[in-house]
Design an enzyme around this catalytic site. Structure first.
Site, PDB file in Angstrom:
ATOM      1  N   GLY A  48      -2.261  -1.906   5.776  1.00 49.71           N
ATOM      2  CA  GLY A  48      -3.577  -2.017   5.156  1.00 49.71           C
ATOM      3  C   GLY A  48      -4.772  -2.032   6.094  1.00 49.71           C
ATOM      4  CG  ASP A 104      -5.519  -5.219   4.105  1.00 52.40           C
ATOM      5  OD1 ASP A 104      -5.180  -6.418   4.254  1.00 52.40           O
ATOM      6  OD2 ASP A 104      -4.799  -4.390   3.522  1.00 52.40           O
ATOM      7  CG  ASP A 107      -4.880 -11.880  -3.307  1.00 55.17           C
ATOM      8  OD1 ASP A 107      -4.785 -12.939  -3.935  1.00 55.17           O
ATOM      9  OD2 ASP A 107      -4.845 -10.776  -3.870  1.00 55.17           O
ATOM     10  CG  PHE A 156      -5.256  -4.403  -7.577  1.00 61.47           C
ATOM     11  CD1 PHE A 156      -4.429  -5.104  -6.715  1.00 61.47           C
ATOM     12  CD2 PHE A 156      -5.205  -3.018  -7.577  1.00 61.47           C
ATOM     13  CE1 PHE A 156      -3.561  -4.439  -5.860  1.00 61.47           C
ATOM     14  CE2 PHE A 156      -4.336  -2.338  -6.723  1.00 61.47           C
ATOM     15  CZ  PHE A 156      -3.511  -3.054  -5.860  1.00 61.47           C
ATOM     16  CB  ILE A 157     -10.164  -3.622  -4.458  1.00 59.29           C
ATOM     17  CG1 ILE A 157      -9.582  -4.514  -3.338  1.00 59.29           C
ATOM     18  CG2 ILE A 157     -11.193  -4.398  -5.254  1.00 59.29           C
ATOM     19  CD1 ILE A 157     -10.478  -4.635  -2.158  1.00 59.29           C
ATOM     20  CG  ASP A 163      -0.975   0.172  -1.009  1.00 62.70           C
ATOM     21  OD1 ASP A 163      -1.300  -0.943  -0.574  1.00 62.70           O
ATOM     22  OD2 ASP A 163       0.166   0.414  -1.444  1.00 62.70           O
ATOM     23  NE  ARG A 169      -0.962   2.021   2.632  1.00 63.22           N
ATOM     24  CZ  ARG A 169      -0.861   0.707   2.470  1.00 63.22           C
ATOM     25  NH1 ARG A 169      -1.903  -0.065   2.681  1.00 63.22           N
ATOM     26  NH2 ARG A 169       0.282   0.178   2.098  1.00 63.22           N
TER      27      ARG A 169
HETATM   28  P1  IMP Z   1      -2.109 -12.744   0.363  1.00 61.88           P
HETATM   29  O1  IMP Z   1      -0.899 -13.140   1.156  1.00 61.88           O
HETATM   30  O2  IMP Z   1      -1.984 -13.142  -1.076  1.00 61.88           O
HETATM   31  O3  IMP Z   1      -3.395 -13.236   0.981  1.00 61.88           O
HETATM   32  O4  IMP Z   1      -2.135 -11.176   0.304  1.00 61.88           O
HETATM   33  C1  IMP Z   1      -2.622 -10.406   1.325  1.00 61.88           C
HETATM   34  C2  IMP Z   1      -2.086  -8.988   1.276  1.00 61.88           C
HETATM   35  O5  IMP Z   1      -1.929  -8.520  -0.048  1.00 61.88           O
HETATM   36  C3  IMP Z   1      -3.068  -8.063   1.942  1.00 61.88           C
HETATM   37  O6  IMP Z   1      -2.731  -7.864   3.277  1.00 61.88           O
HETATM   38  C4  IMP Z   1      -2.960  -6.802   1.132  1.00 61.88           C
HETATM   39  O7  IMP Z   1      -2.028  -5.945   1.739  1.00 61.88           O
HETATM   40  C5  IMP Z   1      -2.459  -7.236  -0.209  1.00 61.88           C
HETATM   41  N1  IMP Z   1      -3.545  -7.293  -1.213  1.00 61.88           N
HETATM   42  C6  IMP Z   1      -4.212  -8.384  -1.637  1.00 61.88           C
HETATM   43  N2  IMP Z   1      -5.126  -8.091  -2.563  1.00 61.88           N
HETATM   44  C7  IMP Z   1      -5.065  -6.742  -2.723  1.00 61.88           C
HETATM   45  C8  IMP Z   1      -5.798  -5.805  -3.556  1.00 61.88           C
HETATM   46  O8  IMP Z   1      -6.711  -6.146  -4.320  1.00 61.88           O
HETATM   47  N3  IMP Z   1      -5.445  -4.498  -3.419  1.00 61.88           N
HETATM   48  C9  IMP Z   1      -4.457  -4.072  -2.585  1.00 61.88           C
HETATM   49  N4  IMP Z   1      -3.757  -4.907  -1.792  1.00 61.88           N
HETATM   50  C10 IMP Z   1      -4.058  -6.238  -1.859  1.00 61.88           C
HETATM   51 MG    MG Z   2      -2.389  -6.204   4.369  1.00 63.26          MG
END
Ligand code: IMP
Ligand code: MG
Length: 180
Positions: A48, A104, A107, A156-157, A163, A169
């Site tokens: 990402g 990237d 979340d 979601f983006i 992606d 991407r």
């Molecule tokens: P986390 O562990 O929940 O913080 O998720 C982080 C990872 O989830 C990021 O590195 C992204 O690869 C993926 N991710 C989180 N939100 C999105 C989104 O809105 N679109 C696409 N990928 C996302």
């Molecule tokens: Mg990522």
């Protein structure tokens, strides 16, 4: 509003490339100032962060820094699975170093939490996080984000490295999922 279709879903533009580049320039200014003389190891989290890493590294211009690339996957479809994965491809010596993770998006924060823990276990002197995007309303863990480009709603983006099931991407702007 500009729209794209990826697989079965429609996405609508939410951040232009101009806005993204401006945020990256501002992050780079701060990073340049903080990291001067620290012989920083930047770690780009693949896949990402490839586009973000490329742009920010061109702006940071630290001549004593290095960049490496790490692979981990913790996401499938549009729901975060939340588990921290193993770090693949890290051959650099971490002990005693200042490490800046280039991500990237943060979340739930679980991915970053897992990566920080593993880097600290490998003896990193300090671990900082630089994330292009941040969803404050989705954060579930206690982590400090040192550099944040743009905070966004919990939607979601795709685009600029992110992606939806491997597609999107390469888009230079960022698009938000259109809810039916
Ligand atoms: P986390 O562990 O929940 O913080 O998720 C982080 C990872 O989830 C990021 O590195 C992204 O690869 C993926 N991710 C989180 N939100 C999105 C989104 O809105 N679109 C696409 N990928 C996302
Ligand atoms: Mg990522």
């Amino acid at each position: 509003m500009k729209r794209v279709k990826l697989w079965d879903k429609e996405f609508e533009i939410s951040l232009s490339n101009t806005e993204i580049q401006l945020a990256i320039k501002q992050m780079a200014e701060k990073m340049k100032h903080d990291l001067q003389g620290k012989e920083t190891l930047f770690i780009c989290i693949l896949n990402g962060a490839f586009m973000f890493a490329s742009e920010i590294m061109k702006e940071v211009e630290l001549t004593d820094s290095e960049i490496s690339f790490l692979k981990l996957a913790s996401y499938s479809g549009t729901d975060s699975t939340g588990e921290a994965k193993e770090l693949i491809g890290l051959n650099e010596e971490i002990a005693g170093r200042t490490v800046v993770i280039l991500e990237d998006i943060v979340d739930s924060g679980q991915t970053m939490k897992g990566v920080i823990t593993q880097l600290i276990n490998k003896g990193a002197k300090e671990v900082k996080i630089a994330t292009l995007l941040f969803k404050p309303d989705a954060l579930k863990v206690d982590i400090k984000l040192d550099y944040v480009g743009i905070s966004i709603p919990n939607d979601f983006i795709v685009g600029f490295g992110l992606d939806y099931d491997r597609r999107g991407r390469n888009l230079k702007d960022i698009y938000t999922l259109v809810k039916e």
